[in-house]
Design an enzyme around this catalytic site. Structure first.
Site, PDB file in Angstrom:
ATOM      1  N   SER A 255       3.545 -37.856 -22.565  1.00  0.00           N
ATOM      2  CA  SER A 255       3.443 -37.398 -23.696  1.00  0.00           C
ATOM      3  C   SER A 255       1.689 -37.223 -23.746  1.00  0.00           C
ATOM      4  O   SER A 255       0.926 -38.387 -22.935  1.00  0.00           O
ATOM      5  CB  SER A 255       3.640 -38.061 -25.067  1.00  0.00           C
ATOM      6  OG  SER A 255       2.720 -37.934 -25.785  1.00  0.00           O
TER       7      SER A 255
ATOM      8  N   LYS B 165      -3.985 -48.856 -13.038  1.00  0.00           N
ATOM      9  CA  LYS B 165      -5.131 -49.217 -13.359  1.00  0.00           C
ATOM     10  C   LYS B 165      -6.240 -51.048 -12.713  1.00  0.00           C
ATOM     11  O   LYS B 165      -5.420 -51.319 -12.147  1.00  0.00           O
ATOM     12  CB  LYS B 165      -5.038 -49.880 -15.157  1.00  0.00           C
ATOM     13  CG  LYS B 165      -6.542 -49.413 -15.987  1.00  0.00           C
ATOM     14  CD  LYS B 165      -5.476 -49.696 -17.096  1.00  0.00           C
ATOM     15  CE  LYS B 165      -7.138 -49.851 -18.279  1.00  0.00           C
ATOM     16  NZ  LYS B 165      -8.589 -48.804 -17.105  1.00  0.00           N
TER      17      LYS B 165
ATOM     18  N   ASP C  49       8.994 -41.022 -22.987  1.00  0.00           N
ATOM     19  CA  ASP C  49       7.703 -40.987 -24.362  1.00  0.00           C
ATOM     20  C   ASP C  49       8.400 -41.431 -25.426  1.00  0.00           C
ATOM     21  O   ASP C  49       8.925 -40.101 -25.596  1.00  0.00           O
ATOM     22  CB  ASP C  49       6.097 -40.124 -24.232  1.00  0.00           C
ATOM     23  CG  ASP C  49       5.004 -41.073 -23.365  1.00  0.00           C
ATOM     24  OD1 ASP C  49       5.402 -41.185 -25.142  1.00  0.00           O
ATOM     25  OD2 ASP C  49       3.976 -40.776 -23.103  1.00  0.00           O
TER      26      ASP C  49
ATOM     27  N   SER D  22      -5.736 -34.694 -18.240  1.00  0.00           N
ATOM     28  CA  SER D  22      -4.980 -35.151 -17.378  1.00  0.00           C
ATOM     29  C   SER D  22      -4.306 -34.461 -16.133  1.00  0.00           C
ATOM     30  O   SER D  22      -4.136 -35.230 -15.196  1.00  0.00           O
ATOM     31  CB  SER D  22      -4.545 -36.431 -17.917  1.00  0.00           C
ATOM     32  OG  SER D  22      -3.528 -36.408 -18.844  1.00  0.00           O
TER      33      SER D  22
ATOM     34  N   GLY E 139       1.779 -34.370 -21.860  1.00  0.00           N
ATOM     35  CA  GLY E 139       2.678 -33.556 -20.924  1.00  0.00           C
ATOM     36  C   GLY E 139       1.289 -32.778 -19.719  1.00  0.00           C
ATOM     37  O   GLY E 139       2.054 -31.955 -19.635  1.00  0.00           O
ATOM     38  N   GLY E 140       0.149 -33.525 -19.862  1.00  0.00           N
ATOM     39  CA  GLY E 140      -0.172 -32.889 -18.742  1.00  0.00           C
ATOM     40  C   GLY E 140       0.407 -32.868 -17.115  1.00  0.00           C
ATOM     41  O   GLY E 140       0.322 -31.603 -16.868  1.00  0.00           O
TER      42      GLY E 140
ATOM     43  N   ASP F  71      11.578 -46.297 -22.778  1.00  0.00           N
ATOM     44  CA  ASP F  71      11.046 -47.438 -22.800  1.00  0.00           C
ATOM     45  C   ASP F  71      10.963 -46.843 -20.593  1.00  0.00           C
ATOM     46  O   ASP F  71      11.916 -47.702 -20.001  1.00  0.00           O
ATOM     47  CB  ASP F  71      11.179 -48.669 -23.053  1.00  0.00           C
ATOM     48  CG  ASP F  71      10.328 -49.874 -21.814  1.00  0.00           C
ATOM     49  OD1 ASP F  71       9.168 -49.091 -21.071  1.00  0.00           O
ATOM     50  OD2 ASP F  71      10.621 -50.991 -21.492  1.00  0.00           O
TER      51      ASP F  71
HETATM   52  C1  LIG Z   1      -2.198 -41.520 -20.500  1.00  0.00           C
HETATM   53  S1  LIG Z   1      -0.908 -41.351 -21.148  1.00  0.00           S
HETATM   54  C2  LIG Z   1      -0.162 -40.227 -20.492  1.00  0.00           C
HETATM   55  C3  LIG Z   1      -0.363 -38.575 -20.406  1.00  0.00           C
HETATM   56  C4  LIG Z   1       0.036 -37.275 -19.462  1.00  0.00           C
HETATM   57  N1  LIG Z   1       0.243 -38.605 -17.826  1.00  0.00           N
HETATM   58  C5  LIG Z   1      -0.590 -36.148 -19.880  1.00  0.00           C
HETATM   59  O1  LIG Z   1      -0.833 -35.795 -19.218  1.00  0.00           O
HETATM   60  O2  LIG Z   1      -0.790 -35.824 -21.052  1.00  0.00           O
HETATM   61  C6  LIG Z   1       0.059 -42.285 -21.259  1.00  0.00           C
HETATM   62  C7  LIG Z   1       1.483 -42.339 -22.180  1.00  0.00           C
HETATM   63  O3  LIG Z   1       2.334 -43.251 -21.752  1.00  0.00           O
HETATM   64  C8  LIG Z   1       3.294 -43.172 -22.944  1.00  0.00           C
HETATM   65  N2  LIG Z   1       3.241 -44.990 -23.292  1.00  0.00           N
HETATM   66  C9  LIG Z   1       2.448 -46.421 -23.250  1.00  0.00           C
HETATM   67  N3  LIG Z   1       4.216 -47.230 -22.397  1.00  0.00           N
HETATM   68  C10 LIG Z   1       5.300 -46.775 -22.003  1.00  0.00           C
HETATM   69  C11 LIG Z   1       6.149 -47.536 -22.175  1.00  0.00           C
HETATM   70  N4  LIG Z   1       6.648 -48.763 -21.928  1.00  0.00           N
HETATM   71  N5  LIG Z   1       7.624 -46.515 -21.787  1.00  0.00           N
HETATM   72  C12 LIG Z   1       7.256 -44.799 -21.601  1.00  0.00           C
HETATM   73  N6  LIG Z   1       5.781 -44.648 -22.289  1.00  0.00           N
HETATM   74  C13 LIG Z   1       4.863 -45.215 -22.247  1.00  0.00           C
HETATM   75  C14 LIG Z   1       2.049 -43.832 -24.052  1.00  0.00           C
HETATM   76  O4  LIG Z   1       2.755 -43.310 -25.262  1.00  0.00           O
HETATM   77  C15 LIG Z   1       0.939 -42.034 -23.496  1.00  0.00           C
HETATM   78  O5  LIG Z   1       1.627 -41.147 -23.719  1.00  0.00           O
END
Ligand SMILES: C[S@@+](CC[C@H](N)C(=O)[O-])C[C@H]1O[C@@H](n2cnc3c(N)ncnc32)[C@H](O)[C@@H]1O
Length: 351
Positions: free
Chosen positions: A216, A300, A235, A183, A218-219, A255
């Site tokens: 997470s 989304k 995250d 991503s 980290g992309g 959060d």
């Molecule tokens: C699609 S992934 C992100 C991928 C990331 N952008 C990358 O490039 O590697 C979505 C992330 O949002 C985190 N997440 C979901 N709800 C969250 C919240 N309320 N606060 C912080 N992180 C959250 C999840 O743990 C997940 O790691």
């Protein structure tokens, strides 16, 4: 020349139709939109031959959400052999063009045709130059030939500075091997789309700080780090060790919806998969409260009425900024690397 042809993500033809129809109605351009589901293209057929030119003159391609590319022109039937002669004859009615792109639809059939296009391109280019129809580097529009099959092509033109940056609107980005997730390409594409290349050093530089919500593995953080920024990654999930080793990343298990940066940062990016209204509200708070100056956030898409829902969210964000009396530039695009989502870019304009 009465048709405006648009490429889009397969499955989003209805959204491209809804979007262009709304703009055409607002501009008083009469016509109708059509787009076969899964075809990766849509058309706006104008009742007046000048209609497509009016749409292109009055709309900024950059500001359209679902179309990936556009061109005005018409369909041509091609023979089995000597397609070039037929094309040259038809293109005599077109202006002299400044560049040439051969395009196909983003479908399996389209992919099969790209081999044909690769072979056809060099002889066609040569013939167009010899016939005086193509002056590369000149001021003429871009000639966009979208092959539907070996026997049918949409021959269109578009201003090079008011159409897609890449053929078919598909960026040629190479996945960086060190990036922790694919991503990463989404954020890189967002920057290409929303930030003019000559402004990257001013708007994405190592004097800046950023927050990545939902970071997470980290992309997206990788892209901020690549520009030398100090990043706070939020995250509960783990961050790639390679990023932590740069010394530029602080990882907080918090959060993303309640975290407040102190002091404010330059950039906020958010890739949390959540209800779009919640991510939109997050954007309003971060820009409105001045927690950041620029942001890239994914929204989304719902299952139905996807264009209407995106418009509604964008209007709500705009109204929020108006009420707060802050000036914010808002962009929204379904990027090539987006799936069931669109990407928003916001930038505070006041100092
Ligand atoms: C699609 S992934 C992100 C991928 C990331 N952008 C990358 O490039 O590697 C979505 C992330 O949002 C985190 N997440 C979901 N709800 C969250 C919240 N309320 N606060 C912080 N992180 C959250 C999840 O743990 C997940 O790691």
């Amino acid at each position: 020349m009465n048709t405006l042809f648009m490429h889009c993500r397969p499955g989003f033809e209805g959204e491209a139709c809804a979007e262009i129809s709304e703009h055409a109605a607002a501009l008083g351009v009469a016509g109708y939109a059509k787009g076969k589901a899964g075809s990766a293209c849509a058309e706006f057929v104008c009742f007046d031959a000048e209609g497509p030119a009016t749409l292109m003159a009055r709309l900024r391609f950059m500001q359209l959400i679902f179309p990936r590319q556009w061109a005005r022109g018409g369909y041509l039937a091609l023979p089995e052999t000597d397609r070039i002669s037929v094309l040259l004859e038809a293109l005599a009615a077109y202006p002299v063009c400044g560049s040439l792109w051969l395009e196909v639809m983003d479908t399996n059939d389209g992919k099969e045709l790209s081999t044909f296009c690769r072979k056809f391109e060099a002889p066609l280019r040569k013939a167009l130059i010899n016939a005086g129809r193509l002056e590369e580097g000149g001021n003429g529009p871009r000639l966009l030939l979208t092959f539907v099959s070996g026997r049918e092509v949409f021959a269109g033109i578009a201003p090079a500075n008011n159409s897609a940056m890449w053929p078919m609107g598909i960026p040629r980005l190479k996945f960086p091997r060190e990036a922790p997730s694919r991503s990463t390409l989404k954020l890189e594409e967002a920057w290409h789309h929303f930030i003019p290349r000559e402004q990257w050093d001013e708007r994405l530089n190592s004097d800046m700080t950023g927050v990545d919500l939902g970071a997470s593995p980290g992309g997206w953080t990788y892209q901020l780090v690549r520009r030398g920024m100090l990043v706070t990654a939020i995250d509960n999930g783990p961050m790639a060790q390679s990023l932590m080793d740069t010394g530029l990343v602080r990882h907080l298990m918090a959060d993303g919806f309640t975290y407040v940066p102190k002091p404010p940062v330059d950039w906020m990016v958010c890739d949390i998969v959540e209800k779009p209204a919640r991510n939109a509200a997050l954007l309003e708070t971060w820009l409105g409260e001045g927690y950041c100056r620029e942001a890239v956030v994914n929204l989304k898409l719902p299952m139905k009425q996807r264009y209407a829902e995106v418009r509604r969210l964008l209007e709500r964000i705009e109204e929020g900024f108006k009420a707060r009396k802050v000036k914010v530039q808002i962009g929204c695009k379904q990027l090539y690397f987006d799936r069931e989502e669109v990407t928003c870019h916001l930038r505070r304009l006041d100092k």
